[in-house]
Design a protein around this motif. Sequence first.
Motif, PDB file in Angstrom:
ATOM      1  N   UNK A 104      -9.842 -10.231  -1.878  1.00 57.20           N
ATOM      2  CA  UNK A 104      -9.391 -11.204  -2.691  1.00 57.20           C
ATOM      3  C   UNK A 104      -8.007 -10.626  -3.424  1.00 57.20           C
ATOM      4  N   UNK A 105      -7.188 -11.341  -4.208  1.00 56.57           N
ATOM      5  CA  UNK A 105      -6.149 -10.954  -4.762  1.00 56.57           C
ATOM      6  C   UNK A 105      -4.580 -11.139  -4.066  1.00 56.57           C
ATOM      7  N   UNK A 106      -3.791 -10.302  -4.697  1.00 60.48           N
ATOM      8  CA  UNK A 106      -2.606 -10.411  -3.988  1.00 60.48           C
ATOM      9  C   UNK A 106      -2.353  -9.490  -2.818  1.00 60.48           C
ATOM     10  N   UNK A 107      -1.594  -9.840  -1.991  1.00 58.38           N
ATOM     11  CA  UNK A 107      -1.578  -8.951  -0.696  1.00 58.38           C
ATOM     12  C   UNK A 107      -0.518  -7.818  -0.829  1.00 58.38           C
ATOM     13  N   UNK A 154       9.992 -18.685   7.414  1.00 55.84           N
ATOM     14  CA  UNK A 154       8.760 -18.642   8.078  1.00 55.84           C
ATOM     15  C   UNK A 154       8.527 -17.049   8.523  1.00 55.84           C
ATOM     16  N   UNK A 155       9.478 -16.231   8.718  1.00 55.18           N
ATOM     17  CA  UNK A 155       9.433 -14.958   9.077  1.00 55.18           C
ATOM     18  C   UNK A 155       8.643 -14.138   7.722  1.00 55.18           C
ATOM     19  N   UNK A 156       9.297 -14.652   6.680  1.00 53.75           N
ATOM     20  CA  UNK A 156       8.762 -13.791   5.346  1.00 53.75           C
ATOM     21  C   UNK A 156       7.235 -14.226   5.052  1.00 53.75           C
ATOM     22  N   UNK A 157       7.292 -15.581   5.266  1.00 54.13           N
ATOM     23  CA  UNK A 157       5.911 -16.078   5.117  1.00 54.13           C
ATOM     24  C   UNK A 157       4.661 -15.540   6.024  1.00 54.13           C
ATOM     25  N   UNK A 158       5.031 -15.384   7.421  1.00 50.47           N
ATOM     26  CA  UNK A 158       4.118 -14.678   8.045  1.00 50.47           C
ATOM     27  C   UNK A 158       3.972 -13.479   8.015  1.00 50.47           C
ATOM     28  N   UNK A 159       4.987 -12.567   7.553  1.00 48.94           N
ATOM     29  CA  UNK A 159       4.586 -11.177   7.552  1.00 48.94           C
ATOM     30  C   UNK A 159       4.044 -10.508   6.179  1.00 48.94           C
ATOM     31  N   UNK A 160       4.585 -11.365   5.165  1.00 54.37           N
ATOM     32  CA  UNK A 160       4.722 -10.852   3.773  1.00 54.37           C
ATOM     33  C   UNK A 160       3.555 -11.589   2.811  1.00 54.37           C
ATOM     34  N   UNK A 200      -3.289 -15.112   6.774  1.00 57.61           N
ATOM     35  CA  UNK A 200      -4.461 -15.614   7.125  1.00 57.61           C
ATOM     36  C   UNK A 200      -4.318 -16.789   8.129  1.00 57.61           C
ATOM     37  N   UNK A 201      -3.096 -17.185   8.292  1.00 62.35           N
ATOM     38  CA  UNK A 201      -2.467 -18.095   9.489  1.00 62.35           C
ATOM     39  C   UNK A 201      -2.555 -17.539  10.576  1.00 62.35           C
ATOM     40  N   UNK A 202      -2.315 -16.188  10.911  1.00 61.17           N
ATOM     41  CA  UNK A 202      -2.222 -15.604  11.932  1.00 61.17           C
ATOM     42  C   UNK A 202      -3.403 -15.347  12.382  1.00 61.17           C
ATOM     43  N   UNK A 203      -4.390 -14.986  11.414  1.00 61.07           N
ATOM     44  CA  UNK A 203      -5.818 -14.577  11.719  1.00 61.07           C
ATOM     45  C   UNK A 203      -6.292 -15.731  12.298  1.00 61.07           C
TER      46      UNK A 203
END
Lengths: 537, 304
Positions: A129-132, B153-159, B165-168
């Motif tokens: 849980x929590x921030x990545x 999108x690049x930032x969203x997918x990797x960071x 979770x989406x990639x998973x």
Amino acid sequence: MAVAGAEIDMAGAGTLDRSVASNAATALIAALGISKRFGSTQANDKVDLIIQPGEIHALLGENGAGKSTLVKILYGALQADSGALVWEGTPVAIANPAAARALGIGMVFQHFSLFEALTVAENIALAMPGKLDLAGLSKTIAEVSQVYGLPLVPTARVADLSVGERQRIEIVRALLQEPKLLIMDEPTSVLTPQEADQLFLTLERLKSEGKSILYISHRLDEVKRLCDAATIMRHGKVVGHVDPRAETAASLARLMVGADIHVVKGRAARDAGAVRFALRQLTLPKNGPFSVALDHIDLEVRAGEVVCIAGVAGNGQTELFDAISGERVAASAGAVLIDAQPVGRHGPNDRRRRGAAFVAEERLGHGAVPVRVLSDNVLLTRHASDAGLTGGGWLSFLRKGAANAVVDRVTQAYDVRKGKRDPEARSLSGGNLQKFVVGREIDRAPGVLVVNQPTWGVDAGAAALIRQALVDLAATGSAVLVISQDLDEIFEIADRIAVIHHGALSPAYPAATMTLEKVGLLMGGAHPEKLDTEGQG
Amino acid sequence: MGLIEAILITVITASTPLLIAAIGELVTERSGVLNLGVEGMMLMGAVTGFVTGYSTGSVVLGAIAGIVAGMAMAALFAFLVLGIVVNQVASGLALTILGIGLSGLIGANYTGLRLEQKPPAIFGALADLPYAGKLLFSHDFFVYAAFALVILVAWFLTRTRAGLTLRAVGESHTSAHALGVPVRRLRLYAILFGGACAGLAGAHLSLAYTPFWVTGMTAGRGWIALAIVVFASWLPWRAMAGAYLFGGVTIAQLQVQGFGLGIPSQLMSSLPYLATIVVLVIISRTRTGSSAPAHLGVPFWPDR
């Protein structure tokens, strides 16, 4: 959940007697009177399971006994129809896996719930849980894996890791959530004996820290060695709460199966005949990112012989089977020989016509078409190689009657249990479908039979029947090649044993000269020649 | 200098709808859903955008209407593939066919009309800067939206956790489900995002690229966007490179036609599509395996 307030509803508890009930008060978790029904199957029927703090508790049972259902209910992945869950004396409802983790229940899955294209750290982050914060998490992973002897590289991609390493990720992922209860579903089924030993050390260490472990297995020697208590299930019901250390493997097996387990007969030493099947310097490149290249494989199987190929999953077994069955053709015709005829450039039907038969690992989807009836499945595999199944010359009409006769013969000979005379393949249980698929091929009286994972995910009764059938076939003068990850099975039926590692095959040693330890070393990649000198020294 | 600058500017314009649509589809596919209805969603975005823009006189409102139309089509697709678990390929193709027909019907009375309003150039006076001013700052907001989408999108997918979770989910919905990830909800969002992007890309065609509506005006761009996602091996930055490559080929064939080399114009016009085929062949030959999300196109039934 049939629980009102803090009062534990004992009326719902099934086979529980009063002394067990008093144990429930001190328990870390108590599942009382759990029932769950899927359609017409009662997967769990008033099941009680009580786990004390700091104990390794075994959950024993055959495939289909209801272990997985019970565990999924504990972990919140399924909801019980009735019954109560009590966590540290308080009734709880576990609505989903996140709620289970919040309580302090961690789970290591049998079929790993990992994401192959993601890194170790990313996989673990998904459950936290929590921030990545991947950088911080990587540091924590390194620390935890150090403490518990579970070496891991956080930036490695899961697809590049061995099965043992993948299991470590699952364990570290569960441990990072600081669980009080760790559920392990058949953890050693995918490990080499050496890897399993290392896992046991980790588990003992966790126990010494006061954590409880629910250990699901059907390997009785492990359970006797490791576990403090055991709950045994059969057909969805609990048939016993026992102390595994006070039991023998045979008495545990009897409880699990409800009868004595059949032992394979007729493995008297035979004189091996002519070479019926051979691979000569078989080499195949990778055909996908997660595939294994086959590296100069040599193998001979003689008439009357059962040769087994051991190995940890993902070391080229699938690729080897595809190359043998003709789903992938070799570069040269001479790489694969059936009764001395070169078939390396031929497809499966040509190889079948020359007297070979193949049973693929995946019975539903590869070995049989799920939505087709059994007689169609007979036709699909045998139409080209068996004269009686088609007629009318080049028109080759299908002979439904002949296919039905095969189904009936196989049903009779291999005790295939099914609802109708000719049901869809997908309606059969795993064990019954496997008996059908193996029986369908043995029914041809093949000169060469190649089977990949003959008893994977099959109950003990069906497994014993299949193994006996393989040994009996060899006794009639056929050559039988079995690819398996089940070492017990291999030692039960093999005349000679070879080990596959990273796409290379060791020589096939006589089974009598092999030990679990030696096979384990080969599975881990030890060099065969080095092993030989060590064996002599 | 002037000619090269003009060509580059037209390449950017021609690439923008491809890039926006491809980025949307990339996110959808990363979640494990294959939506072959990009072409249909783009057409609906184009016609709705044009009709709204023409009626209100506002390009911005037109673009918003295009996004909404794309999302509405995507919602229908999501209902089919997530709600009642219909085959994704068949549903996507049906979505394209529906989009072609429906957009033609809606736009029947608007064919041949011309939109007078131009999309606002958001950087205004910066375009007058010397040297690269025009090249960098003279574009309409669609172009900058496309750039922003790639970065986001690049930032969203990797960071971000949501991106991970989406990639998973796209890698293994069964494993994600076992971890307690709401698989279908995430996929719904991804499908809607893909629809919004396709709608915006379509709106760019009818509001900015050619400011009028013609039936079937996307002319296969939705399919090219799908090819770009594969070309990009599901990575946003490579999708941008792919979009500019295909946009470049489109403009190059126009320029070559302008020189009058005597090559049949039909052959030249087919160049972008031929290039798509060639690139896909080369990619599938050279890579040992695709980096496609493992559960792309695989239907998901939660086991509850």
